[in-house]
Design an enzyme around this catalytic site. Structure first.
Site, PDB file in Angstrom:
ATOM      1  N   SER A  46      -9.720  -0.349   7.340  1.00  0.00           N
ATOM      2  CA  SER A  46      -9.160  -0.177   5.999  1.00  0.00           C
ATOM      3  C   SER A  46      -8.513  -1.414   5.397  1.00  0.00           C
ATOM      4  O   SER A  46      -8.207  -1.425   4.203  1.00  0.00           O
ATOM      5  CB  SER A  46      -8.149   0.978   5.997  1.00  0.00           C
ATOM      6  OG  SER A  46      -8.823   2.213   6.075  1.00  0.00           O
TER       7      SER A  46
ATOM      8  N   SER B  15      -9.379   1.883   3.079  1.00  0.00           N
ATOM      9  CA  SER B  15      -8.500   2.641   2.195  1.00  0.00           C
ATOM     10  C   SER B  15      -7.441   1.784   1.516  1.00  0.00           C
ATOM     11  O   SER B  15      -6.703   2.269   0.659  1.00  0.00           O
ATOM     12  CB  SER B  15      -7.815   3.749   2.998  1.00  0.00           C
ATOM     13  OG  SER B  15      -6.977   3.197   4.010  1.00  0.00           O
TER      14      SER B  15
ATOM     15  N   LYS C 275       0.841  -1.197   0.000  1.00  0.00           N
ATOM     16  CA  LYS C 275       0.000   0.000   0.000  1.00  0.00           C
ATOM     17  C   LYS C 275       0.877   1.248   0.000  1.00  0.00           C
ATOM     18  O   LYS C 275       1.908   1.293   0.684  1.00  0.00           O
ATOM     19  CB  LYS C 275      -0.910  -0.029   1.237  1.00  0.00           C
ATOM     20  CG  LYS C 275      -1.923   1.103   1.321  1.00  0.00           C
ATOM     21  CD  LYS C 275      -2.786   0.926   2.561  1.00  0.00           C
ATOM     22  CE  LYS C 275      -3.824   2.015   2.733  1.00  0.00           C
ATOM     23  NZ  LYS C 275      -4.654   1.795   3.946  1.00  0.00           N
TER      24      LYS C 275
END
Length: 406
Positions: free
Chosen positions: A136, A112, A35
């Protein structure tokens, strides 16, 4: 216009990489993505924001969690999309686009850690490392039909992970198979060979069930009936008030505890930079950030104290051998663009975070398992255990899966 990678139909890649393993180990032949709020040496980290990327130098060192995977034999194949400042649960980015939900292409992937989920679900990597504060990792795992683990708070090193909400945020793992999740998580957790207590009790958090859509509730019941039949462990419904011995609703974990702590910490981490630099912000994030800007920090102090009390009481109710389960998300993935009214946004976020805040405030390890399907869309069934019982939780899921195939 969103910045897209034409060679990546999944829409998950910010940058394609090929970082070879640093050594051989338990993750030989495994591939992973990272990420884009987690540092990779020599590559700028965007934090989901072109303004952040362009005003910060490339890191000199990898985040420690990246080095752990490389040193265990895994190969890093890319940096992947994160929602803007990782402050979202929907996965729709104005700057980087919406990564493809492989199981439901017309629907959002969740955020996210949207790129982490999409890169695994679309077959670009075996696992991905993301971050989770309010859901997330767990939300995109649920909406994309993946395994996703939020570990106990701070069990995995956050060195080299951009600052967000240090009191609640942790590195997590997404994977297409439990075997890959288990392998990667145990490396990151630095697990040894210490024996764990076997699974002997399964609780069902009734309040979380009641928040979920009826079709999700039905799928949870069917799955748990099957688990009970195969394992011989009866599933015991329990209300949040019974669990903690105080007559307050489950929603207190969110609106009366975790959310205030998150907002106050966000002011101190990202808020200082945003107010000083005045960067370009996405439209959706700008609206959310107005709530952060107006937040009364003094009002968070009671919530910080409440977080600690809830941590103590929830964990006292989850001794070794006990797992508690609930739907990871109360809904299937909304259609792309459907979160376009205040009512739609509030319904999705309030219901979802009422559930995800439970493990967040109690610092529990939680695994979202891709056991459910509603209208041909995946939904996760989560299992959580007491703080620092991560290895027990992994072993418990392994035993549930073994019972299902016996």
């Amino acid at each position: 216009m969103p910045q897209t990678n034409a060679s990546d139909p999944s829409g998950s890649l910010v940058e394609r990489l090929d970082l070879p393993p640093l050594d051989q180990g338990p993750l030989d032949n495994m591939t992973f993505t990272v990420k884009d709020n987690i540092d990779i040496a020599g590559h700028r980290t965007s934090y989901g924001s072109p303004a952040w990327r362009d005003t910060h130098p490339a890191p000199v060192h990898n985040a420690l969690c990246v080095d752990q995977l490389l040193a265990a034999g895994a190969r890093c194949v890319g940096k992947v999309v994160a929602d803007e400042f990782t402050y979202s649960l929907d996965g729709e980015s104005q700057f980087f686009g919406t990564p493809r939900n492989a199981k439901a292409p017309r629907r959002i992937p969740g955020g996210s850690s949207s790129g982490s989920a999409a890169s695994v679900a679309n077959g670009l990597a075996d696992v991905s490392i993301g971050t989770d504060s309010g859901g997330s990792v767990r939300v995109p795992a649920s909406l994309c039909g993946l395994w996703g683990m939020r570990p106990s708070l701070h069990r995995i090193s956050e060195a080299g992970v951009l600052p967000f909400m240090p009191g609640v945020s942790t590195v997590g793992v997404l994977a297409a198979s439990f075997a890959d999740l288990d392998r990667a998580a145990r490396v990151l957790l630095r697990s040894g060979s210490k024996p764990v207590t076997p699974l002997s009790r399964i609780l069902l958090l009734s309040d979380a069930m009641e928040i979920a859509d009826l079709a999700v509730q039905e799928q949870v019941r069917q799955s748990l009936d099957d688990i009970a039949r195969r394992t011989g462990i009866a599933v015991e419904p329990i209300r949040f008030a019974q669990l903690i011995g105080e007559d307050i609703p489950l929603s207190t974990c969110n609106v009366g505890a975790l959310r205030d702590l998150q907002t106050a910490e966000f002011q101190s981490t990202l808020g200082n930079w945003i107010e000083t630099v005045q960067p370009e912000l996405g439209v959706t994030f700008s609206m959310a950030y107005e709530n952060v800007r107006r937040f009364d920090r003094l009002s968070a102090l009671k919530s910080v104290t409440r977080c600690e009390r809830l941590f103590e009481r929830i964990n006292a109710a989850l001794p070794a051998g006990t797992a508690i389960c609930f739907p990871t998300t109360p809904v299937i993935a909304p259609l792309k663009g459907a979160l376009n009214t205040l009512d739609a946004v509030m319904d999705f976020y309030n219901r979802t975070m009422t559930i995800t805040a439970f493990s967040g405030v109690a610092r529990l390890p939680e695994i979202s398992a891709p056991f459910l399907s509603v209208e041909s869309c995946p939904v996760g069934l989560s299992f959580a255990a007491g703080h620092y019982q991560d290895e027990f939780l992994l072993s418990a899921l392994k035993s549930i899966l073994a019972a299902a195939t016996s």
